[in-house]
Design a protein around this motif. Sequence first.
Motif, PDB file in Angstrom:
ATOM      1  N   ILE A  88       0.836  -1.191   0.000  1.00 54.93           N
ATOM      2  CA  ILE A  88       0.000   0.000   0.000  1.00 54.93           C
ATOM      3  C   ILE A  88       0.875   1.245   0.000  1.00 54.93           C
ATOM      4  N   SER A  89       0.623   2.117  -0.960  1.00 58.39           N
ATOM      5  CA  SER A  89       1.193   3.462  -0.980  1.00 58.39           C
ATOM      6  C   SER A  89       0.039   4.404  -0.667  1.00 58.39           C
ATOM      7  N   SER A  90       0.180   5.196   0.395  1.00 58.34           N
ATOM      8  CA  SER A  90      -0.944   6.030   0.819  1.00 58.34           C
ATOM      9  C   SER A  90      -0.482   7.434   1.201  1.00 58.34           C
ATOM     10  N   VAL A  91      -1.264   8.423   0.766  1.00 52.02           N
ATOM     11  CA  VAL A  91      -1.062   9.801   1.209  1.00 52.02           C
ATOM     12  C   VAL A  91      -2.245  10.257   2.069  1.00 52.02           C
ATOM     13  N   VAL A  92      -3.046   9.284   2.527  1.00 51.77           N
ATOM     14  CA  VAL A  92      -4.212   9.574   3.366  1.00 51.77           C
ATOM     15  C   VAL A  92      -4.110   8.728   4.643  1.00 51.77           C
ATOM     16  N   PRO A  93      -3.239   9.130   5.574  1.00 48.15           N
ATOM     17  CA  PRO A  93      -3.001   8.310   6.768  1.00 48.15           C
ATOM     18  C   PRO A  93      -4.236   8.040   7.625  1.00 48.15           C
ATOM     19  N   SER A  94      -5.237   8.896   7.538  1.00 46.25           N
ATOM     20  CA  SER A  94      -6.421   8.730   8.403  1.00 46.25           C
ATOM     21  C   SER A  94      -7.231   7.485   8.070  1.00 46.25           C
ATOM     22  N   ILE A  95      -7.062   6.897   6.893  1.00 46.13           N
ATOM     23  CA  ILE A  95      -7.828   5.686   6.557  1.00 46.13           C
ATOM     24  C   ILE A  95      -6.956   4.433   6.477  1.00 46.13           C
ATOM     25  N   LEU A 110      -8.175  -5.707   5.026  1.00 47.91           N
ATOM     26  CA  LEU A 110      -7.411  -6.627   4.179  1.00 47.91           C
ATOM     27  C   LEU A 110      -6.837  -7.790   4.979  1.00 47.91           C
ATOM     28  N   THR A 111      -6.334  -7.497   6.174  1.00 46.17           N
ATOM     29  CA  THR A 111      -5.774  -8.547   7.031  1.00 46.17           C
ATOM     30  C   THR A 111      -6.846  -9.559   7.415  1.00 46.17           C
ATOM     31  N   GLU A 112      -8.032  -9.075   7.776  1.00 41.83           N
ATOM     32  CA  GLU A 112      -9.134  -9.973   8.148  1.00 41.83           C
ATOM     33  C   GLU A 112      -9.623 -10.783   6.958  1.00 41.83           C
ATOM     34  N   LEU A 113      -9.684 -10.184   5.796  1.00 42.54           N
ATOM     35  CA  LEU A 113     -10.239 -10.836   4.619  1.00 42.54           C
ATOM     36  C   LEU A 113      -9.271 -11.833   3.983  1.00 42.54           C
ATOM     37  N   TYR A 114      -7.989 -11.459   3.888  1.00 40.64           N
ATOM     38  CA  TYR A 114      -7.024 -12.290   3.150  1.00 40.64           C
ATOM     39  C   TYR A 114      -5.947 -12.921   4.035  1.00 40.64           C
ATOM     40  N   ASN A 115      -5.990 -12.637   5.341  1.00 40.12           N
ATOM     41  CA  ASN A 115      -5.040 -13.205   6.284  1.00 40.12           C
ATOM     42  C   ASN A 115      -3.590 -12.905   5.882  1.00 40.12           C
ATOM     43  N   VAL A 116      -3.371 -11.706   5.356  1.00 36.36           N
ATOM     44  CA  VAL A 116      -2.044 -11.234   4.952  1.00 36.36           C
ATOM     45  C   VAL A 116      -1.879  -9.823   5.504  1.00 36.36           C
ATOM     46  N   LYS A 117      -0.765  -9.565   6.189  1.00 39.08           N
ATOM     47  CA  LYS A 117      -0.509  -8.214   6.696  1.00 39.08           C
ATOM     48  C   LYS A 117       0.106  -7.378   5.580  1.00 39.08           C
ATOM     49  N   PRO A 118      -0.560  -6.297   5.187  1.00 39.49           N
ATOM     50  CA  PRO A 118      -0.044  -5.448   4.114  1.00 39.49           C
ATOM     51  C   PRO A 118       1.265  -4.748   4.491  1.00 39.49           C
ATOM     52  N   MET A 119       2.090  -4.498   3.493  1.00 41.23           N
ATOM     53  CA  MET A 119       3.311  -3.724   3.662  1.00 41.23           C
ATOM     54  C   MET A 119       3.017  -2.297   3.208  1.00 41.23           C
ATOM     55  N   MET A 120       3.359  -1.326   4.051  1.00 38.85           N
ATOM     56  CA  MET A 120       3.174   0.083   3.715  1.00 38.85           C
ATOM     57  C   MET A 120       4.465   0.634   3.111  1.00 38.85           C
ATOM     58  N   VAL A 121       4.321   1.399   2.044  1.00 39.06           N
ATOM     59  CA  VAL A 121       5.465   2.079   1.446  1.00 39.06           C
ATOM     60  C   VAL A 121       5.797   3.276   2.329  1.00 39.06           C
ATOM     61  N   PRO A 164      12.169  14.634   5.291  1.00 37.48           N
ATOM     62  CA  PRO A 164      11.849  13.509   4.404  1.00 37.48           C
ATOM     63  C   PRO A 164      10.527  12.819   4.722  1.00 37.48           C
ATOM     64  N   ASP A 165      10.051  12.923   5.958  1.00 35.26           N
ATOM     65  CA  ASP A 165       8.778  12.294   6.318  1.00 35.26           C
ATOM     66  C   ASP A 165       7.595  12.956   5.620  1.00 35.26           C
ATOM     67  N   GLU A 166       7.796  14.154   5.064  1.00 29.31           N
ATOM     68  CA  GLU A 166       6.722  14.841   4.357  1.00 29.31           C
ATOM     69  C   GLU A 166       6.611  14.427   2.892  1.00 29.31           C
ATOM     70  N   LEU A 167       7.560  13.623   2.428  1.00 23.67           N
ATOM     71  CA  LEU A 167       7.517  13.153   1.049  1.00 23.67           C
ATOM     72  C   LEU A 167       6.412  12.115   0.905  1.00 23.67           C
ATOM     73  N   GLY A 168       5.494  12.334   0.002  1.00 20.87           N
ATOM     74  CA  GLY A 168       4.399  11.395  -0.216  1.00 20.87           C
ATOM     75  C   GLY A 168       4.915  10.073  -0.755  1.00 20.87           C
ATOM     76  N   SER A 169       4.337   8.986  -0.275  1.00 18.43           N
ATOM     77  CA  SER A 169       4.779   7.662  -0.733  1.00 18.43           C
ATOM     78  C   SER A 169       4.513   7.456  -2.209  1.00 18.43           C
ATOM     79  N   ASP A 170       3.527   8.185  -2.767  1.00 20.86           N
ATOM     80  CA  ASP A 170       3.256   8.091  -4.212  1.00 20.86           C
ATOM     81  C   ASP A 170       4.435   8.630  -5.015  1.00 20.86           C
ATOM     82  N   LEU A 171       5.027   9.748  -4.556  1.00 15.63           N
ATOM     83  CA  LEU A 171       6.193  10.306  -5.248  1.00 15.63           C
ATOM     84  C   LEU A 171       7.414   9.413  -5.064  1.00 15.63           C
TER      85      LEU A 171
END
Length: 112
Positions: A57-64, A72-83, A98-105
Amino acid sequence: MYLCFDVGNTTIEIALCDNQTIINKYKLDTNTTHTTCYYKEYFKSTIGNVEIEGIIISSVVPSINSRIITSLTELYNVKPMMVTNDMNHNINIQIENPDELGSDLLISSVAA
């Protein structure tokens, strides 16, 4: 199969991949009021019961993020990796915070 997520301010784009081939793509509007149950039902109805080996998962919306990760973890029994920018990506980030750099970029830079 793998799930790849780009969580943006306007849309959440999802790709279902088999190795390096995109099998299917899905898109939904980003809505910060959706619940974990909503995401779980959405993923179940669109992606279905396929065997998922990994999720990134690459996300620029931390609130969700936690709601998407939990569903996803409940449905597929896999812990997602965050970029994140502290991953081993060999990109020299030369900005004041550097923490302000969006993971999409970041992920686009790695891909380039």
